[in-house]
Design a protein around this motif. Sequence first.
Motif, PDB file in Angstrom:
ATOM      1  N   VAL A 171       0.851  -1.191   0.000  1.00 41.12           N
ATOM      2  CA  VAL A 171       0.000   0.000   0.000  1.00 41.12           C
ATOM      3  C   VAL A 171       0.884   1.237   0.000  1.00 41.12           C
ATOM      4  CG1 VAL A 171      -1.852  -1.180   1.211  1.00 41.12           C
ATOM      5  CG2 VAL A 171      -0.162   0.112   2.527  1.00 41.12           C
ATOM      6  N   GLY A 172       0.293   2.370  -0.346  1.00 40.00           N
ATOM      7  CA  GLY A 172       1.021   3.628  -0.275  1.00 40.00           C
ATOM      8  C   GLY A 172       1.272   4.013   1.175  1.00 40.00           C
ATOM      9  N   SER A 173       1.995   5.082   1.370  1.00 44.01           N
ATOM     10  CA  SER A 173       2.309   5.535   2.723  1.00 44.01           C
ATOM     11  C   SER A 173       1.041   5.696   3.551  1.00 44.01           C
ATOM     12  CB  SER A 173       3.061   6.861   2.679  1.00 44.01           C
ATOM     13  OG  SER A 173       3.225   7.366   3.991  1.00 44.01           O
ATOM     14  N   GLN A 174       1.035   5.084   4.735  1.00 44.11           N
ATOM     15  CA  GLN A 174      -0.143   5.121   5.606  1.00 44.11           C
ATOM     16  C   GLN A 174      -0.143   6.321   6.556  1.00 44.11           C
ATOM     17  OE1 GLN A 174       0.713   0.703   6.114  1.00 44.11           O
ATOM     18  NE2 GLN A 174      -1.371   0.813   6.903  1.00 44.11           N
ATOM     19  N   ARG A 175       0.745   7.248   6.294  1.00 44.37           N
ATOM     20  CA  ARG A 175       0.825   8.451   7.128  1.00 44.37           C
ATOM     21  C   ARG A 175      -0.520   9.169   7.209  1.00 44.37           C
ATOM     22  NH1 ARG A 175       4.756  13.612   5.699  1.00 44.37           N
ATOM     23  NH2 ARG A 175       4.150  14.966   7.444  1.00 44.37           N
ATOM     24  N   ALA A 176      -1.214   9.260   6.073  1.00 49.81           N
ATOM     25  CA  ALA A 176      -2.489   9.983   6.049  1.00 49.81           C
ATOM     26  C   ALA A 176      -3.496   9.372   6.999  1.00 49.81           C
ATOM     27  CB  ALA A 176      -3.050  10.009   4.627  1.00 49.81           C
ATOM     28  N   ALA A 177      -3.480   8.042   7.145  1.00 46.84           N
ATOM     29  CA  ALA A 177      -4.438   7.371   8.018  1.00 46.84           C
ATOM     30  C   ALA A 177      -4.080   7.544   9.483  1.00 46.84           C
ATOM     31  CB  ALA A 177      -4.513   5.884   7.673  1.00 46.84           C
ATOM     32  N   ILE A 178      -2.797   7.743   9.777  1.00 41.53           N
ATOM     33  CA  ILE A 178      -2.402   8.028  11.151  1.00 41.53           C
ATOM     34  C   ILE A 178      -2.872   9.431  11.531  1.00 41.53           C
ATOM     35  CG2 ILE A 178      -0.455   8.329  12.730  1.00 41.53           C
ATOM     36  CD1 ILE A 178       1.055   6.251  11.170  1.00 41.53           C
ATOM     37  N   GLU A 179      -2.713  10.362  10.593  1.00 39.65           N
ATOM     38  CA  GLU A 179      -3.126  11.742  10.847  1.00 39.65           C
ATOM     39  C   GLU A 179      -4.642  11.888  10.875  1.00 39.65           C
ATOM     40  OE1 GLU A 179      -1.260  14.010   7.789  1.00 39.65           O
ATOM     41  OE2 GLU A 179       0.750  13.843   8.639  1.00 39.65           O
ATOM     42  N   ASP A 180      -5.318  11.070  10.063  1.00 42.80           N
ATOM     43  CA  ASP A 180      -6.772  11.159   9.962  1.00 42.80           C
ATOM     44  C   ASP A 180      -7.350   9.748   9.858  1.00 42.80           C
ATOM     45  OD1 ASP A 180      -9.413  11.610   9.417  1.00 42.80           O
ATOM     46  OD2 ASP A 180      -9.098  12.625   7.498  1.00 42.80           O
ATOM     47  N   PRO A 181      -7.819   9.167  10.969  1.00 43.34           N
ATOM     48  CA  PRO A 181      -8.328   7.794  10.978  1.00 43.34           C
ATOM     49  C   PRO A 181      -9.449   7.533   9.972  1.00 43.34           C
ATOM     50  CG  PRO A 181      -7.979   8.559  13.222  1.00 43.34           C
ATOM     51  CD  PRO A 181      -7.796   9.747  12.332  1.00 43.34           C
ATOM     52  N   SER A 182     -10.119   8.574   9.521  1.00 42.73           N
ATOM     53  CA  SER A 182     -11.187   8.369   8.543  1.00 42.73           C
ATOM     54  C   SER A 182     -10.654   7.859   7.205  1.00 42.73           C
ATOM     55  CB  SER A 182     -11.968   9.668   8.325  1.00 42.73           C
ATOM     56  OG  SER A 182     -11.179  10.637   7.653  1.00 42.73           O
ATOM     57  N   GLN A 183      -9.326   7.961   7.023  1.00 33.75           N
ATOM     58  CA  GLN A 183      -8.718   7.500   5.774  1.00 33.75           C
ATOM     59  C   GLN A 183      -8.308   6.017   5.828  1.00 33.75           C
ATOM     60  OE1 GLN A 183      -8.989   9.532   3.392  1.00 33.75           O
ATOM     61  NE2 GLN A 183      -9.347  11.411   4.552  1.00 33.75           N
ATOM     62  N   GLU A 184      -8.533   5.361   6.942  1.00 33.05           N
ATOM     63  CA  GLU A 184      -8.067   3.982   7.108  1.00 33.05           C
ATOM     64  C   GLU A 184      -8.661   3.037   6.077  1.00 33.05           C
ATOM     65  OE1 GLU A 184      -8.378   2.386  11.013  1.00 33.05           O
ATOM     66  OE2 GLU A 184      -7.176   3.975  11.947  1.00 33.05           O
ATOM     67  N   GLU A 185      -9.923   3.239   5.702  1.00 33.61           N
ATOM     68  CA  GLU A 185     -10.562   2.318   4.763  1.00 33.61           C
ATOM     69  C   GLU A 185      -9.836   2.261   3.419  1.00 33.61           C
ATOM     70  OE1 GLU A 185     -14.842   1.378   2.558  1.00 33.61           O
ATOM     71  OE2 GLU A 185     -14.539   3.270   3.629  1.00 33.61           O
ATOM     72  N   SER A 186      -9.225   3.367   3.013  1.00 29.95           N
ATOM     73  CA  SER A 186      -8.521   3.381   1.728  1.00 29.95           C
ATOM     74  C   SER A 186      -7.328   2.426   1.741  1.00 29.95           C
ATOM     75  CB  SER A 186      -8.061   4.805   1.381  1.00 29.95           C
ATOM     76  OG  SER A 186      -7.080   5.262   2.293  1.00 29.95           O
ATOM     77  N   PHE A 187      -6.885   2.048   2.934  1.00 29.06           N
ATOM     78  CA  PHE A 187      -5.796   1.075   3.074  1.00 29.06           C
ATOM     79  C   PHE A 187      -6.325  -0.310   3.446  1.00 29.06           C
ATOM     80  CE2 PHE A 187      -3.861   5.216   4.111  1.00 29.06           C
ATOM     81  CZ  PHE A 187      -2.841   5.246   3.165  1.00 29.06           C
ATOM     82  N   SER A 188      -7.235  -0.368   4.423  1.00 25.62           N
ATOM     83  CA  SER A 188      -7.730  -1.659   4.907  1.00 25.62           C
ATOM     84  C   SER A 188      -8.482  -2.424   3.819  1.00 25.62           C
ATOM     85  CB  SER A 188      -8.633  -1.465   6.126  1.00 25.62           C
ATOM     86  OG  SER A 188      -9.777  -0.689   5.814  1.00 25.62           O
ATOM     87  N   ILE A 189      -8.972  -1.699   2.798  1.00 29.04           N
ATOM     88  CA  ILE A 189      -9.654  -2.350   1.685  1.00 29.04           C
ATOM     89  C   ILE A 189      -8.750  -3.368   0.996  1.00 29.04           C
ATOM     90  CG2 ILE A 189      -8.983  -0.619  -0.055  1.00 29.04           C
ATOM     91  CD1 ILE A 189     -12.424  -2.317   0.156  1.00 29.04           C
ATOM     92  N   VAL A 190      -7.439  -3.151   1.065  1.00 29.11           N
ATOM     93  CA  VAL A 190      -6.491  -4.062   0.415  1.00 29.11           C
ATOM     94  C   VAL A 190      -6.552  -5.440   1.057  1.00 29.11           C
ATOM     95  CG1 VAL A 190      -4.048  -4.512  -0.025  1.00 29.11           C
ATOM     96  CG2 VAL A 190      -4.977  -2.211  -0.369  1.00 29.11           C
ATOM     97  N   ARG A 191      -6.529  -5.490   2.392  1.00 29.29           N
ATOM     98  CA  ARG A 191      -6.622  -6.795   3.043  1.00 29.29           C
ATOM     99  C   ARG A 191      -8.014  -7.398   2.882  1.00 29.29           C
ATOM    100  NH1 ARG A 191      -3.578 -10.592   3.354  1.00 29.29           N
ATOM    101  NH2 ARG A 191      -1.946  -9.667   4.685  1.00 29.29           N
ATOM    102  N   ASP A 192      -9.035  -6.552   2.868  1.00 29.29           N
ATOM    103  CA  ASP A 192     -10.396  -7.049   2.660  1.00 29.29           C
ATOM    104  C   ASP A 192     -10.529  -7.763   1.321  1.00 29.29           C
ATOM    105  OD1 ASP A 192     -11.091  -5.923   5.078  1.00 29.29           O
ATOM    106  OD2 ASP A 192     -12.003  -4.128   4.189  1.00 29.29           O
ATOM    107  N   LYS A 193      -9.901  -7.193   0.296  1.00 30.53           N
ATOM    108  CA  LYS A 193     -10.005  -7.740  -1.053  1.00 30.53           C
ATOM    109  C   LYS A 193      -8.934  -8.779  -1.369  1.00 30.53           C
ATOM    110  CE  LYS A 193     -13.488  -5.109  -2.286  1.00 30.53           C
ATOM    111  NZ  LYS A 193     -14.824  -5.689  -2.610  1.00 30.53           N
TER     112      LYS A 193
END
Length: 369
Positions: A95-117
């Motif tokens: 996945v791309g840098s997860q920094r954005a999701a640390i700063e803003d938890p609302s962005q987590e789905e854009s990363f967690s979708i990878v493991r879901d799929k």
Amino acid sequence: MIMSTSRRKIEHLELCAASPVESRKVGPGFKDVMLVHRALPEMDMEDIDLSVRFLEKDMNAPFMIASITGGHPDTTPVNAALAEAAEELGIGIGVGSQRAAIEDPSQEESFSIVRDKAPSAFVYGNIGAAQIREYGVEGVEKIIEMIDADAIAVHLNFLQEAIQPEGDRDASGALEVIKEICSLAVPVIIKETGAGISHEDALLLKDAGASAIDVGGVGGTSWSGVEVYRARERKDTESELLGELFWDFGIPTVPSIVECSVFLPVIATGGLRTGLDIAKSIALGASVASAALPFVEPALKGKDEVVNSIQHMLNEFKVAMFLCGCKDVKDLHSSPTVISGWTREYLELRGFNVKDLALRSKNTDFQRV
């Protein structure tokens, strides 16, 4: 005004999809590499086994979709398409840098979708070395948990940081931070993002406890080049001039693969565009290969487009193995490989005996002189 990390991520994706961002004057070096043809391969091509085991995970081929995106709502369907393709093909994905999701938890789905799929694929997380000091081990553990990562990649992108007006230019203590992260339960991959890794740094990373090195060499996406476009849009002349000057700065992918021959698994990334490039990378010593930019546009169209693009590369890879008389990836690792041109000159000046690669057989190893 300094834009948010989330906005910057979607801007990067849009620029990579729409603008020429690859290296301009310096290629990855694959033109200087020739695999020795076997006129008598003495095998059925259909019997060739592409499977590998990488960092304790089985994959159907030595290939991964390199870190591309995440961190903005509009990147979620892109990561979903990439992940579905990785799952279907049995390959790895980052996945791309997860920094954005640390700063803003609302962005987590854009990363967690990878493991879901991609529930069974090799999936690695991603954070910058410059950010670990800010978020600490706890922050890294959080991003691992976010995607149930099989490994965590710590990216070194100090060239891009130096060009960005919002970049973190303090690289002091990065090695100590990496040592601390390497104590985690999951494997740690240290990856460059387009400027390559030298033999000296590869040795330091090995001593620090890295599990693998992703060379991320010159020849693919130039993040300095990406910053040129961003600078033009905001009329930032200083950053634009810096980006232009350092557009092709660094070590190309092919010599960086050889530079990183320090008895650690190596991921070949940077300008790989064909299955023949994959084969050359493996023959030079890489454990697996990866690419990102070729799949950006297909991912915007959907999973099937990504699958078709990667399957075409894997078909090319299989043909290359057949023509080299290699029945599996282990055979390819010991296949004679000739390096010529500028790449040979560079490597010899750096102290590598490339003749060993050309003359080797299954009973020889390639090492630095």
